[in-house]
Enzyme design. Structure first.
Site, short mmCIF file in Angstrom:
data_model
loop_
_atom_site.label_atom_id
_atom_site.label_comp_id
_atom_site.label_asym_id
_atom_site.label_seq_id
_atom_site.Cartn_x
_atom_site.Cartn_y
_atom_site.Cartn_z
CG PHE A 196 -2.39 0.01 0.85
CD1 PHE A 196 -2.95 -1.08 0.21
CD2 PHE A 196 -3.19 1.11 1.13
CE1 PHE A 196 -4.30 -1.06 -0.15
CE2 PHE A 196 -4.53 1.13 0.78
CZ PHE A 196 -5.08 0.04 0.14
CG HIS A 201 -8.22 7.74 -2.93
ND1 HIS A 201 -7.85 7.24 -4.14
CD2 HIS A 201 -8.03 6.73 -2.04
CE1 HIS A 201 -7.45 5.98 -3.99
NE2 HIS A 201 -7.55 5.65 -2.73
#
Lengths: 246, 594
Positions: free
Chosen positions: B117, B233
């Site tokens: 991630f 995001h």
């Protein structure tokens, strides 16, 4: 030529204590080409009639809030695009087989009780402490129940189920899928308890194997398969008991 | 008005609220736990989290690594003692979820699998395909049904907290299905109401994410901390803002501009590699990736979508259909259903959208707010782990780690607290209900609240976006003040009792405007650039001398919030250069940071 950017929505309206019975209201939505049915309803609510009532939240087909009948079929409004529907008016109604509270809002309490009734949690085979770490579960063991764990509780299958339509106490496809999700889990030992919960007349045997629940499922959960597996399990279980009694 | 007496009241039944409820009932099974949510618990926005939850599990990883990644990722605005506690508890909580049935993805031998991630040095993100939040939420909800002591109030909208003698002692709820009010009396209260991303136009959030709990605590004098830090995001659907998980990049996806060029190499994130390399390129942190998009857009190297939005391409083709089906089935489904694109053979147009509020209701390490008896957990809170930029897969862990702490602490408080002062509280509840009814019945041909909501979202996007200017932030502050005045004079279309969602949305708008003001004024006052707060008007650098400090927004009624600053807890990691890609690797090797 009809303007493709304008769409007519015929929406079933009902306000308790005011309307004697539900009736359709008609709205025209502008710039509708790229809208989902949910976005069309939001546009109506924001600009034409703020009193229109419907549930929604995530807009991405995972929260399960916005199930409704669209052109007569149970669908999620957020993932149903107007351009994918045949030209002409789009009818929008609350989910079939549930009491209407207002407009497109139906009662969900009965469904929640069904979920709660089937012991929807791990009843461990071998309890572990946190210090002992996770259980082992192979990808094959995961695959045995994984698809049943994908149910988003949108209740489209209940709106499609003729048996639930006739008998609101029928445990129904969604709760059966959840039951199978736990019964199929290698960590779980609650199978017998759950099978006992569905032996009765409102349980698994009420299903007449129409299979439409799986057809309308937006998440390919295949509740019909869960129901069938449990018919087998339930029959087997019944037979064993019979033998034991002898 | 109906009155219900509980020991602990939890408002919000997403990941944090459910975890708190289970922790509370396990801490003392004799107590009554009231769990209220404006939706059915499984509709809560935790459901939409995709990629996974971080917790150290591999032998070559360490808690120190997770700590360093989190503190660097937050640009040193984290409470380091809280981060240390968080990383130590994240894995035990993930194991607890596993014991409760969460269908974590597995390795062939049955062990837990983890994925890479953004901003994480070692793979430590536990995942359930790309429906991690969905599975966590349903696991917690279903597990909570085991405990009859948890008395749920599903679809119960919170109008106000009840506070007497300097202590939170309950709340007043409105049932949408009947229009009836209920007073919940409790000896302690937990807010677990989620974030506030809907104050912006393009966002990944569900419609319910309207900052209710933040606004309620704020109005009762609890400061909102670090509200200027709003996360964009980098990979969202242009127009709707629907999220395409960071897991797309964790699994090896590329971001390319209109020329097919992996542009992140131009923004200090290289070297370019074909397979994912941690903390490099597409596995950089969200703030840096969103900023790189903005720069590309200015250079004219982005695409324009049919609905007029700028976008770049998220290219997953090289992952192959089998991997997409196994690891990213939800992503593939979203692209196919909403955009008519199969990512197995076509890149997905994506752009940044507002995703997460790093700031929130200030709490200490035990989730206690400065208001006695009031606790907060999850996105609505600022317990201090995210700093100026949250790393992906640290928020699901936050829900369970601090949800549990909140449940246990609220029980402890409830057991020591004196009995509630019922009369005073019921009077307050009646006043709050009367105020809500007055809004519902207000006449006078005023504006629709939807008009105000759109203007709010537009001004927030303009003034408080990926890059910020003092002049534009000031305009946003002015606009919000104007909208707050106009909001007083709105008129609803619907004056009825049953499922009056017109009414609920109007109350939510009030919450949103207060939270938006806290964000905009906190942003205006922070004259530096750090993490998700980037300025272009002479304050382009981080300024540790003046702003290694948490902003605190204090509610001042009709007037603008007052902004003050509080200290940042530094324990092990002194502020250093925040770098990724090759420079980050070099600095780490030199020991210049970490």
């Amino acid at each position: 030529m009809p303007d493709p950017a304008k769409r007519e929505l015929r929406i079933l309206r009902y306000q308790p204590g005011v309307d004697a019975a539900p009736a359709f209201g008609t709205f025209w939505v502008e710039n509708a080409e790229n809208l989902s049915v949910l976005e069309a309803l939001q546009s109506i609510k924001d600009t034409l009639d703020g009193s229109l009532a419907f549930r929604w939240s995530c807009r991405m087909a995972v929260c399960g809030s916005c199930g409704m009948m669209i052109n007569g079929a149970p669908k999620l409004a957020c993932s149903t695009l107007l351009r994918d529907l045949p030209p002409g008016p789009v009818t929008v109604e609350p989910l079939n087989n549930f009491p209407i509270e207002r407009d497109l809002v139906i009662s969900v309490g009965g469904f929640v009780k069904k979920i709660e009734s089937i012991y929807p949690y791990i009843i461990p085979k071998e309890p572990r402490t946190i210090a002992q770490g996770p259980y082992l579960q192979t990808p094959a063991q995961l695959a045995a129940y994984e698809s049943f764990s994908d149910c988003i509780n949108c209740m489209l299958c209940y709106a499609a189920c003729p048996q639930f339509g006739e008998n609101p106490d029928f445990i129904g496809p969604g709760a059966m899928a959840l039951l199978q999700r736990y019964n199929g889990d290698s960590r779980d030992a609650g199978r017998q308890k759950r099978l006992d919960a569905i032996h009765g007349e409102d349980g698994v045997w009420s299903c007449t194997a129409v299979g439409i629940c799986s057809e309308v499922c937006p998440k390919s959960v295949d509740p019909a398969n869960a129901v069938n597996q449990n018919k087998t399990n339930s029959a087997f279980d019944f037979f064993l008991r019979f033998l034991r009694k002898e | 008005m109906e009155i219900f007496e509980a020991d602990v009241l939890i408002i919000g039944a997403g990941g944090a609220g459910l975890r708190a409820a289970i922790a509370a009932t396990l801490a003392d099974p004799s107590l009554t736990i009231a769990l209220a949510s404006k939706v059915l618990p499984m509709r809560s926005h935790t459901v939409a989290a995709e990629g996974g939850s971080a917790g150290v599990i591999q032998a070559h990883d360490s808690l120190e690594n997770h700590f360093n990644d989190t503190v660097h990722g937050g640009d040193w605005l984290c409470e380091q003692d809280v981060v240390e506690y968080f990383v130590s508890q994240a894995t035990p909580e993930l194991i607890q979820l596993e014991h409760w049935g969460c269908p974590w993805s597995r390795k062939p031998d049955g062990e837990i699998n983890v994925r890479a991630f953004g901003g994480m040095k070692i793979e430590r993100t536990w995942f359930a395909a790309d429906r991690s939040g969905f599975h966590i939420l349903h696991t917690l909800f279903q597990t909570s049904t085991k405990y009859p002591q948890i008395k749920r109030f599903d679809e119960a909208f919170c109008l106000d907290l009840l506070v007497a003698d300097g202590r939170a002692q309950g709340a007043v709820l409105l049932s949408p299905s009947t229009g009836a009010f209920t007073t919940i009396l409790a000896r302690s209260v937990i807010l677990a109401t989620g974030g506030a991303g809907r104050v912006f136009r393009q966002n990944t959030n569900g419609g319910i994410v309207t900052g209710d709990g933040m606004a309620l605590a704020y109005r009762h004098g609890v400061p909102l901390r670090d509200m200027e830090f709003v996360q964009y995001h980098p990979t969202c659907m242009p127009g709707s803002g629907i999220l395409f998980s960071e897991a797309c990049r964790g699994e090896g996806g590329y971001l390319v501009n209109k020329d097919g060029y992996r542009y992140l190499q131009d923004y200090g994130l290289g070297p370019v590699t074909t397979t994912p390399r941690n903390k490099t390129m597409e596995l950089g942190p969200r703030d840096r990736l969103s900023q790189a998009f903005w720069q590309e857009e200015r250079k004219g190297r982005t695409l324009t979508t049919p609905n007029g939005e700028s976008a770049v391409h998220l290219d997953l083709r090289h992952l192959g259909l089998a991997k997409l089906k196994e690891r990213l089935p939800l992503i593939r489904g979203l692209a196919m259903e909403f955009m008519g694109i199969d990512p197995a053979d076509t890149p997905i147009p994506v752009r940044p959208a507002v995703h997460y509020t790093m700031g929130g209701i200030i709490t200490d390490i035990q989730t206690a707010t400065p208001l006695a008896g009031l606790f907060a957990a999850g996105e609505c809170s600022s317990v201090g782990i995210h700093g100026a930029n949250r790393l992906g897969s640290n928020s699901l862990g936050e829900l369970t780690v601090f949800g549990r702490v909140a449940g246990e602490q609220a029980v402890k408080f409830a057991k020591e607290a004196p009995a509630v002062v019922a009369n005073k509280l019921v009077d307050q509840a009646k006043a709050a209900a009367a105020k809500a009814v007055a809004l519902r019945d207000q006449k006078g041909g005023g504006e629709r609240h939807s008009v105000l909501r759109k203007e709010m979202a537009a001004t927030m996007e303009r003034g408080c976006g990926i890059y910020r200017l003092g002049t534009e932030m000031q305009e946003t502050c002015d606009k919000l003040a104007e909208l707050k005045q106009r909001a007083k004079a709105i008129t609803l279309d619907d004056h009825s009792d049953v499922w009056n969602t017109d009414w609920l949305a109007a109350i939510e708008l009030g919450y949103q405007l207060d939270v938006a003001q806290a964000m905009a004024h906190s942003a205006l006052e922070r004259k530096e650039s750090r993490g998700a707060h980037q300025r272009l008007d002479g304050f382009e650098k981080r300024d540790d001398d003046k702003y290694l400090a948490h902003s605190l927004a204090h509610y001042r009624g009709d007037g603008p919030p007052e902004i003050s600053y509080g200290p940042v807890k530094i324990t092990k990691s002194q502020p250093g250069t925040r770098a990724y890609g090759a420079l980050g690797e070099q600095l780490e090797k030199d020991g210049t940071h970490a």
